[in-house]
Design an enzyme around this catalytic site. Structure first.
Site, PDB file in Angstrom:
ATOM      1  N   GLU A   1      -3.549   7.422  -5.271  1.00 58.07           N
ATOM      2  CA  GLU A   1      -3.798   6.916  -6.619  1.00 58.07           C
ATOM      3  C   GLU A   1      -5.065   7.531  -7.211  1.00 58.07           C
ATOM      4  OE1 GLU A   1      -2.029   2.681  -5.081  1.00 58.07           O
ATOM      5  OE2 GLU A   1      -3.929   2.672  -6.165  1.00 58.07           O
TER       6      GLU A   1
ATOM      7  N   ARG B   1       0.854  -1.182   0.000  1.00 59.15           N
ATOM      8  CA  ARG B   1       0.000   0.000   0.000  1.00 59.15           C
ATOM      9  C   ARG B   1       0.900   1.245   0.000  1.00 59.15           C
ATOM     10  NH1 ARG B   1      -3.363  -2.567  -1.590  1.00 59.15           N
ATOM     11  NH2 ARG B   1      -5.424  -3.098  -0.822  1.00 59.15           N
TER      12      ARG B   1
ATOM     13  N   HIS C   1      -0.992   0.272 -10.059  1.00 58.73           N
ATOM     14  CA  HIS C   1      -1.692  -0.646  -9.135  1.00 58.73           C
ATOM     15  C   HIS C   1      -2.314  -1.821  -9.891  1.00 58.73           C
ATOM     16  CE1 HIS C   1      -3.878  -0.971  -5.006  1.00 58.73           C
ATOM     17  NE2 HIS C   1      -3.520  -2.149  -5.481  1.00 58.73           N
TER      18      HIS C   1
END
Lengths: 338, 334
Positions: free
Chosen positions: B280, B251, B298
């Site tokens: 993000e 993360r 991601h």
């Protein structure tokens, strides 16, 4: 280092005339990166053909009686013609992983020993091959480009890549590099099969007697063999067709092992899934069609090289030459038996 | 039945299947909708209603026992309080930082995630990013792609992988899978975890700073919690050193991103491979310029196979719950 009672001037005149000569045809990459004295030894001296204004055949004729060894980095071929002009030649050493730039037949005929890089580079080559495979399957370089162009925030999600685990990987040439590749991909849960000149009795991987069958039973082909007359264009239309549209090819060996024109056609038409290529048929020229493809990852014939390996290779090389001039066994002799 | 408004459907619930609340469709549902059609439950799709969420929940979700969520639909204490019958939270992700675990524990609500199915793919991605950064694969690709090889001749040289000391932050299923792979490359594996694991052959470091000081590479594989937020801070990065590399597939917020950007820009660490970020899809602009940084949106840990497996796991957990059978991947509260 031998003890001597001579003065330093006498000593240097003495050693210059006494030290045997090792011929270098073209400056090796290590000289360019680390300077001319990177590979110096107290047991021999270098004769640098590239520093002479004479054309090579003339230069060789002039120094024919002094040259006992040649150091080739792979940039300069050691041809039969060169060998024939050097009657005292007893050793050719190379820091290249491949040997196709040396006329091994002529060396065998003349009884000239050849020393290579041994397995020093095998791990680094294997690391690259695996790195390329993950990159092509998981689109790492392509996604990196996407993000760096600012497209993630503007255009949203990037397409998914493909799973590595469970993929059937075919290794073409299970030598020291191929073995290192297999060991690594095993840890990722891939199933390994291979083709080699002969079946290797003690390895746990499935052997296929020819590359077409290997390709037909794989999701990825990794080229790890040497370039010889037999392996020229080994990866041809038939093999690529057998590999199929979900297949990936990784080449860290030699460009001419693959029929490049056919490979490019397959990639452009989507007849194979993707490719990772460190070597090409006509380096440094790369087919421009590849530049537009996201399913291709390329590097300029440097996959084998790491900063650390230069030092290791340099020491190995000097060690081989020193052993030769001391009449000791070479550290990494290459077998010239067919 | 699918074309009825949710209000009418919910009125039928006492006659039909038990309902699973979904506030917004998780990515898996959008991708594999037909996998979620089950004989054991039906979905209560809150987003299809015109009512604001709170009102929808109060009106229709009073007897809902299970909720399916994802990172985009956090399960906060407020949401939990609006669901008095809630007994199960199912997330489609490996991460659970979007679920208030304390409140769940307090209410006796079970939580399942999809950690196991992504572990191998996450580990593959972490190793792929590491090889890329160390051996400059993306840089070399760009060099060739821009036609620089014939012109410039020289090439971007990388660093050897074998012999590198790799510190794994969080030796869970992802961290263990990374370790197994890197051993095959001849790396030395070290780790930090909440507690030492005496059955693993790798040296344990009780804090990340010490781990970093003894490592060439840090690979972040742990969950995001209050304790791990900004755990990789400036001090840790300086300890890692000028040649040090950070890989993050966990993360973004585990790393102090602002500090990391500074360290990278000033050469205080050697490079980074990042699949996740604090905000993000926004990535700090300075990172876009750096050659020693490889970025991924991601996505690196995801594969279609991983998604399908996650789907199957989510549905299997829900079906097990409604049949009073043991959950397949319950989160164990440590």
């Amino acid at each position: 280092m031998k003890a001597t009672a001579m003065t330093s001037e006498n000593q240097s005149r003495h050693s210059q005339s006494d030290l045997p000569y090792v011929l270098i045809l073209k400056p090796p990459p290590s000289f360019l990166l680390f300077g001319d004295h990177f590979l110096d030894s107290s047991k021999f001296q270098y004769l640098k053909a590239y520093e002479s204004p004479l054309p090579l055949p003339q230069f060789l004729q002039e120094h024919a009686q002094s040259v006992q060894a040649i150091f080739s980095s792979g940039l300069a071929p050691v041809t039969a013609e060169t060998i024939r002009l050097l009657p005292r030649l007893g050793l050719v050493v190379t820091t290249s992983q491949g040997l196709n730039h040396i006329d091994l037949t002529e060396c065998r005929r003349r009884g000239i020993a050849v020393a290579g890089a041994g397995t020093i580079l095998s791990a680094d080559c294997a690391d690259s091959a695996v790195g390329f495979l993950i990159d092509v399957l998981r689109k790492i370089s392509a996604a990196n480009r996407y993000v760096k162009q600012g497209l993630w925030s503007s255009q949203g999600a990037y397409p998914l890549g493909y799973k590595l685990g469970g993929k059937r990987v075919g290794i073409v040439g299970l030598g020291s590099i191929g073995t290192e590749v297999a060991k690594r991909l095993d840890a990722f849960g891939c199933s390994i099969s291979y083709n080699s000149r002969s079946k290797k009795p003690l390895v746990p991987y499935t052997f296929y007697p020819n590359v077409v069958e290997l390709a037909a039973n794989c999701d990825a082909l990794i080229i790890c063999c040497a370039l010889t007359d037999e392996t020229h264009h080994l990866i041809n239309k038939e093999v690529l067709s057998a590999l199929g549209k979900d297949g990936v090819i990784i080449n860290i060996a030699r460009g001419p092992i693959v029929d490049e024109k056919e490979l490019v056609r397959c990639l452009v038409k989507g007849e194979i899934r993707g490719a990772g290529l460190d070597v090409f048929e006509h380096e440094p020229d790369v087919p421009v069609e590849l530049f537009a493809l996201d399913n291709v990852v390329m590097s300029p014939h440097c996959a084998v090289l790491t900063t650390e390996s230069f030092e290791d290779l340099g020491k190995l090389m000097v060690g081989n030459i020193e052993a030769f001039f001391s009449n000791e066994p070479l550290l990494t002799p290459v077998s010239l038996d067919g | 039945m699918e074309s009825q408004p949710p209000e009418e459907r919910s009125q039928q619930r006492s006659k039909g299947l038990p309902q699973v609340l979904v506030m917004k469709p998780p990515p898996l549902l959008t991708l594999f909708e037909d996998k979620f059609i089950s004989s054991k439950f039906q979905l209560l799709k809150a987003w299809e209603s015109t009512l604001p969420l709170d009102q929808f929940l109060t009106t229709y979700a009073g007897s809902v026992r299970a909720v399916l969520c994802s990172g985009a639909t956090p399960i906060t204490p407020r949401i939990i309080r609006l669901l008095p019958s809630l007994q199960l939270v199912v997330t489609d992700s490996a991460g659970v930082n979007h679920i208030d675990l304390n409140e769940c524990r307090r209410r006796g609500i079970a939580v399942t995630n999809a950690a196991g199915v992504f572990s191998d793919d996450a580990a593959d991605a972490a190793v792929g990013l590491l090889i890329d950064v160390l051996r400059k694969i993306s840089v070399a690709d760009r060099f060739v792609r821009h036609g620089l090889w014939p012109a410039k001749g020289d090439y971007p040289l990388g660093f050897k992988l074998g012999g590198k000391r790799v510190g794994i932050v969080g030796l869970g299923s992802i961290g263990s899978a990374v370790a197994k792979r890197l051993e095959a490359f001849g790396c030395t594996v070290l780790y930090n975890s909440r507690k030492p694991k005496p059955w693993v052959p790798y040296p344990f470091y009780s804090n990340v700073h010490e781990l970093a000081a003894d490592s060439d590479v840090l690979i972040v594989c742990c969950g995001l919690t209050a304790e791990t937020r900004h755990m990789i801070n400036r001090r840790v990065m300086v300890a890692l050193g000028k040649q040090g590399i950070i890989i993050n597939v966990a993360r973004g917020a585990i790393i102090d991103e602002k500090e990391m950007v500074e360290c990278l820009a000033h050469g205080e660490i050697g490079g980074a491979g990042l699949d996740v970020f604090e905000n993000e899809p926004n990535v700090p602009k300075q990172l876009l310029e750096l050659d020693n940084v490889v970025l991924s949106p991601h996505r690196a840990v995801f594969t279609p196979e991983g998604f399908m497996a996650a789907c199957d796991l989510v549905v299997a957990n829900l079906e097990a719950f409604f049949q009073d059978k043991p959950l397949l991947s319950p989160l164990i509260h440590e």
